[in-house]
Structure formats: C-alpha cells, structure tokens
Design a protein around this motif. Structure first.
Motif, PDB file in Angstrom:
ATOM      1  N   ILE A 121     -15.416 -18.758  13.976  1.00 26.76           N
ATOM      2  CA  ILE A 121     -14.688 -19.291  15.453  1.00 26.76           C
ATOM      3  C   ILE A 121     -15.552 -20.159  16.242  1.00 26.76           C
ATOM      4  CG2 ILE A 121     -12.655 -19.123  17.962  1.00 26.76           C
ATOM      5  CD1 ILE A 121     -11.458 -17.512  15.000  1.00 26.76           C
ATOM      6  N   LEU A 122     -16.979 -20.030  15.843  1.00 29.05           N
ATOM      7  CA  LEU A 122     -17.864 -20.665  17.411  1.00 29.05           C
ATOM      8  C   LEU A 122     -17.873 -21.888  16.382  1.00 29.05           C
ATOM      9  CD1 LEU A 122     -20.496 -18.312  18.556  1.00 29.05           C
ATOM     10  CD2 LEU A 122     -18.338 -19.588  19.271  1.00 29.05           C
ATOM     11  N   ASP A 123     -18.067 -21.792  14.724  1.00 26.91           N
ATOM     12  CA  ASP A 123     -18.208 -22.330  14.039  1.00 26.91           C
ATOM     13  C   ASP A 123     -17.452 -23.216  13.799  1.00 26.91           C
ATOM     14  OD1 ASP A 123     -20.576 -20.953  12.743  1.00 26.91           O
ATOM     15  OD2 ASP A 123     -19.797 -19.732  10.974  1.00 26.91           O
ATOM     16  N   LEU A 124     -15.984 -23.142  13.474  1.00 24.98           N
ATOM     17  CA  LEU A 124     -14.607 -24.077  13.847  1.00 24.98           C
ATOM     18  C   LEU A 124     -14.881 -24.808  14.792  1.00 24.98           C
ATOM     19  CD1 LEU A 124     -11.843 -24.745  12.797  1.00 24.98           C
ATOM     20  CD2 LEU A 124     -10.781 -22.407  13.891  1.00 24.98           C
ATOM     21  N   LEU A 125     -15.057 -23.749  16.053  1.00 26.27           N
ATOM     22  CA  LEU A 125     -15.144 -25.510  17.188  1.00 26.27           C
ATOM     23  C   LEU A 125     -15.769 -26.164  16.701  1.00 26.27           C
ATOM     24  CD1 LEU A 125     -15.798 -23.070  20.339  1.00 26.27           C
ATOM     25  CD2 LEU A 125     -13.729 -23.760  19.484  1.00 26.27           C
ATOM     26  N   ARG A 126     -17.102 -25.825  16.115  1.00 29.83           N
ATOM     27  CA  ARG A 126     -18.409 -27.671  15.399  1.00 29.83           C
ATOM     28  C   ARG A 126     -17.503 -28.594  15.203  1.00 29.83           C
ATOM     29  NH1 ARG A 126     -22.071 -23.535  17.223  1.00 29.83           N
ATOM     30  NH2 ARG A 126     -22.099 -22.315  14.774  1.00 29.83           N
ATOM     31  N   ARG A 127     -16.615 -27.301  14.014  1.00 29.31           N
ATOM     32  CA  ARG A 127     -15.557 -28.587  13.247  1.00 29.31           C
ATOM     33  C   ARG A 127     -14.627 -29.350  13.129  1.00 29.31           C
ATOM     34  NH1 ARG A 127     -16.940 -23.402   9.178  1.00 29.31           N
ATOM     35  NH2 ARG A 127     -19.006 -23.877   8.380  1.00 29.31           N
ATOM     36  N   LEU A 128     -14.610 -29.304  14.942  1.00 31.87           N
ATOM     37  CA  LEU A 128     -13.786 -29.783  15.588  1.00 31.87           C
ATOM     38  C   LEU A 128     -13.828 -31.352  16.411  1.00 31.87           C
ATOM     39  CD1 LEU A 128     -10.836 -26.823  16.489  1.00 31.87           C
ATOM     40  CD2 LEU A 128     -10.104 -28.597  14.225  1.00 31.87           C
ATOM     41  N   PRO A 129     -14.344 -32.075  15.619  1.00 25.06           N
ATOM     42  CA  PRO A 129     -15.090 -33.437  16.033  1.00 25.06           C
ATOM     43  C   PRO A 129     -14.104 -34.306  17.200  1.00 25.06           C
ATOM     44  CG  PRO A 129     -15.083 -33.480  13.634  1.00 25.06           C
ATOM     45  CD  PRO A 129     -14.377 -32.174  14.102  1.00 25.06           C
ATOM     46  N   GLN A 130     -13.016 -33.795  16.776  1.00 24.37           N
ATOM     47  CA  GLN A 130     -11.931 -35.116  17.285  1.00 24.37           C
ATOM     48  C   GLN A 130     -10.905 -34.318  18.138  1.00 24.37           C
ATOM     49  OE1 GLN A 130     -10.117 -36.891  13.781  1.00 24.37           O
ATOM     50  NE2 GLN A 130     -11.653 -39.057  13.559  1.00 24.37           N
ATOM     51  N   ALA A 131     -11.305 -32.876  18.001  1.00 24.15           N
ATOM     52  CA  ALA A 131     -10.070 -32.364  18.692  1.00 24.15           C
ATOM     53  C   ALA A 131     -11.501 -31.191  20.021  1.00 24.15           C
ATOM     54  CB  ALA A 131      -9.399 -31.623  18.258  1.00 24.15           C
ATOM     55  N   ALA A 132     -10.966 -31.452  21.230  1.00 26.75           N
ATOM     56  CA  ALA A 132     -11.008 -30.383  22.428  1.00 26.75           C
ATOM     57  C   ALA A 132     -10.664 -28.982  22.173  1.00 26.75           C
ATOM     58  CB  ALA A 132     -11.076 -30.733  24.031  1.00 26.75           C
ATOM     59  N   ALA A 133     -11.952 -28.091  22.342  1.00 25.81           N
ATOM     60  CA  ALA A 133     -10.999 -26.481  22.022  1.00 25.81           C
ATOM     61  C   ALA A 133     -11.721 -26.083  22.610  1.00 25.81           C
ATOM     62  CB  ALA A 133     -11.170 -26.386  20.765  1.00 25.81           C
ATOM     63  N   ILE A 134     -10.944 -25.027  23.300  1.00 28.11           N
ATOM     64  CA  ILE A 134     -12.143 -23.533  23.735  1.00 28.11           C
ATOM     65  C   ILE A 134     -11.536 -22.296  23.395  1.00 28.11           C
ATOM     66  CG2 ILE A 134     -12.199 -25.087  26.063  1.00 28.11           C
ATOM     67  CD1 ILE A 134      -9.333 -23.584  27.227  1.00 28.11           C
ATOM     68  N   VAL A 135     -12.126 -21.872  23.836  1.00 21.46           N
ATOM     69  CA  VAL A 135     -11.594 -19.996  23.223  1.00 21.46           C
ATOM     70  C   VAL A 135     -11.346 -19.533  24.772  1.00 21.46           C
ATOM     71  CG1 VAL A 135     -12.413 -17.823  22.658  1.00 21.46           C
ATOM     72  CG2 VAL A 135     -12.836 -19.789  21.084  1.00 21.46           C
ATOM     73  N   THR A 136     -10.744 -18.409  25.074  1.00 20.79           N
ATOM     74  CA  THR A 136     -10.814 -17.863  26.637  1.00 20.79           C
ATOM     75  C   THR A 136     -10.750 -16.678  26.343  1.00 20.79           C
ATOM     76  OG1 THR A 136      -7.847 -17.974  26.340  1.00 20.79           O
ATOM     77  CG2 THR A 136      -9.742 -20.003  27.340  1.00 20.79           C
ATOM     78  N   SER A 137     -10.770 -15.931  27.311  1.00 21.80           N
ATOM     79  CA  SER A 137     -10.447 -13.961  26.850  1.00 21.80           C
ATOM     80  C   SER A 137      -8.934 -14.100  28.076  1.00 21.80           C
ATOM     81  CB  SER A 137     -11.498 -13.319  28.058  1.00 21.80           C
ATOM     82  OG  SER A 137     -11.859 -13.524  29.100  1.00 21.80           O
ATOM     83  N   ALA A 138      -8.773 -12.346  27.518  1.00 21.89           N
ATOM     84  CA  ALA A 138      -7.592 -12.161  27.731  1.00 21.89           C
ATOM     85  C   ALA A 138      -7.600 -12.370  29.804  1.00 21.89           C
ATOM     86  CB  ALA A 138      -7.408 -10.423  27.962  1.00 21.89           C
ATOM     87  N   THR A 139      -8.158 -12.506  30.598  1.00 19.79           N
ATOM     88  CA  THR A 139      -8.405 -12.558  31.452  1.00 19.79           C
ATOM     89  C   THR A 139      -8.852 -13.876  31.925  1.00 19.79           C
ATOM     90  OG1 THR A 139     -10.529 -12.438  32.116  1.00 19.79           O
ATOM     91  CG2 THR A 139      -9.563 -10.662  31.869  1.00 19.79           C
ATOM     92  N   THR A 140      -8.413 -15.301  30.787  1.00 16.78           N
ATOM     93  CA  THR A 140      -8.468 -16.334  31.297  1.00 16.78           C
ATOM     94  C   THR A 140      -9.969 -17.202  30.905  1.00 16.78           C
ATOM     95  OG1 THR A 140      -8.111 -16.901  33.425  1.00 16.78           O
ATOM     96  CG2 THR A 140      -6.138 -16.397  32.132  1.00 16.78           C
ATOM     97  N   GLU A 141     -10.721 -16.497  31.082  1.00 18.49           N
ATOM     98  CA  GLU A 141     -12.907 -17.033  30.375  1.00 18.49           C
ATOM     99  C   GLU A 141     -12.949 -17.826  29.563  1.00 18.49           C
ATOM    100  OE1 GLU A 141     -16.905 -15.254  30.661  1.00 18.49           O
ATOM    101  OE2 GLU A 141     -15.170 -13.613  31.659  1.00 18.49           O
TER     102      GLU A 141
END
Length: 283
Positions: free
Chosen positions: A106-126
C-alpha cells in the motif's frame, strides 16, 4: 487440536521458504525443498525434536509462545497465523485495537499515484500514511504529532470553525457526521481498546456537536464522492473522492483525483511542484 492438519500445514509452509529468505546459506546438498526441520526449529527457538513431533502429528498442543515462534520462523501472513492457531486449538486472541501498520504494498501504491492525493486512515480516522500530493493539498502530516493526525480529533476539537479545521472542505458537516458514525462502529468492533474509548471520551468531553451525533447511535456512514478543498495557495480544488477498504487491516485508502482538463487538475499539478512550502512566507 487437529494434529494431522497442523502437521500438513507446517510442512507445506516450511517447504515453500528458501534458505536465502531467512538469511541461511542455500548449500548444494539439500534433498528437500525449502527449509530443514532443524532450521525452522532454530528460527522458532524450539527444539528440533519438538518441531519434528509436530510435523509427524504426534506432538502436544503448542503454547501460544511456540505458535508465535512458528509464525515468525515460517513468515506466515495474518490469515495463515490465524489458521495455525485454530489448527492448534488455540484461537487467536482478538486484537486489542485497530492495526496501525500499513502494508508495504500500500505504501508503494501511494508513491505510484503522482497525479492523485492519497492517504491511508485507521479505523479511528488517524492518517497513517500519505503521498507528497496529499501533504501539499491537506497538510504536511510529517510535521505534526501522530495524535494530531487524527481527523476526528481535528474535526471536533481543532481551532476555528469546522470547515477551517478540515482544510476548508465543502463537506465538513457531512464529514463530521460520517466520522462519528464510523467511530461508533469501530468502538463496537474493539470494545476493550483503550485507544478508542479514550478518543471517544475526549471527543464527548470537548465537543457538543460530537455528543449529539454520538447519541444518535447511527453507524451507516454515507460515501462522499466529490468535495472541494479551499487551499490557501491555489484556491478551490474540486476532486473526486474514492475510498477503498483495506479489509485485513481495518484501514481505508482515500484517493482524491481531479477531472481531466479541469482547473482542479492544473491546481494539483502546481501543488505537485510547490509541495508543502509556503509561497507567502517572508524571505
């Protein structure tokens, strides 16, 4: 305890691992695929005799400490770990709280999305992980403490108005409502997690708005498909919002993309160049 299934499972997992994967020399005189029994035993910190008896379906029920050693030695996935526990007659202990570790893929996927803003959130919205464009669009998460990356805490307890707390998003009230509903469902999944009870208690004590939403007992959050960020440098940025569930980690991957050829796409391109620096800062 299902001794025969446990034996077959251990043997199949042992044979699929190459010595090089665990830092052992391959050698030229191996007659079986994967690791030797004594190598697994060494990696799991148990005796070779005990491990051999497990693979021969005549060993005693392994303790949780032994199972933890086997999980580590055989490099089992989360699903395989749980399966091992069930075969051994020792169901896995439920997690005390939602996972915070983000899979490397998933971390690698974030870096492969240069034209999109992307975040990963936990079940507590962190916010657990993000790419450069998300930091430029929202905030530099690396510059704030982990507790301040929690979007629920930011929405209900942050300074200023609700929209200001949430990066000027157009759906601030909807986000607050969905966040309360998500936390209600999360609290039910992890009833003994102090992290969640502490966060909910903090929000109840500090926000009348959260108290009202919490008392509604709603859990069915509606998806937000489109929103607008009011960015201090590039102005309004309207993006599509897609949320993908990472089921095995109880996390969400949130991806913001602009319509091709839109002013928002140009704004994101500018933010990709500018990054998190402030153009209005004094020289």
């Amino acid at each position: 305890m299902d001794r025969h299934e446990l034996a077959a499972f251990l043997r199949s997992r042992r044979e699929r691992i190459s010595p090089a994967e665990v830092g052992l020399p391959s050698g030229t005189r191996r007659r079986t695929p994967g690791l030797r029994r004594e190598e697994v035993a060494q990696l799991a910190f148990i005796s070779t005799e005990y491990y051999t008896r497990l693979e021969q379906a005549r060993g005693p029920r392994p303790s949780r400490e032994v199972l933890a050693g086997l999980v580590r030695a055989l490099r089992l996935t989360d699903a395989e770990r749980d399966h091992l526990h069930h075969l051994a007659g020792a169901p896995p202990i439920p997690s005390a709280g939602p996972p915070r570790a983000v899979r490397q893929s998933i971390l690698d996927l974030l870096r492969r999305l240069p034209q999109a803003a992307a975040i990963v959130t936990s079940a507590t919205t962190e916010v657990l992980a993000w790419n450069d464009l998300a930091a430029a669009l929202m905030e530099d998460f690396s510059a704030v403490a982990p507790r301040d990356r929690n979007l629920a805490r930011r929405a209900f307890l942050g300074p200023g108005g609700l929209g200001q707390r949430l990066y000027g998003v157009s759906d601030a009230e909807e986000f607050a409502r969905n966040t309360a509903q998500r936390l209600r469902a999360t609290a039910a999944r992890y009833p003994d997690a102090p992290e969640i009870s502490g966060l909910v208690g903090e929000l109840l004590a500090g926000s009348e708005e959260f108290r009202q939403l919490w008392d509604a007992h709603d859990v069915a959050a509606e998806p937000t498909l489109r929103k607008t960020f009011q960015h201090p440098l590039v102005g309004p940025v309207t993006v599509n919002c897609d949320v993908l569930d990472i089921a095995d980690r109880d996390q969400q991957l949130v991806i913001y993309t602009a319509e091709p050829g839109s002013s928002a796409e140009e704004a994101l391109r500018l933010l990709a160049v500018v990054g998190t620096q402030r153009m209005d800062a004094p020289r």
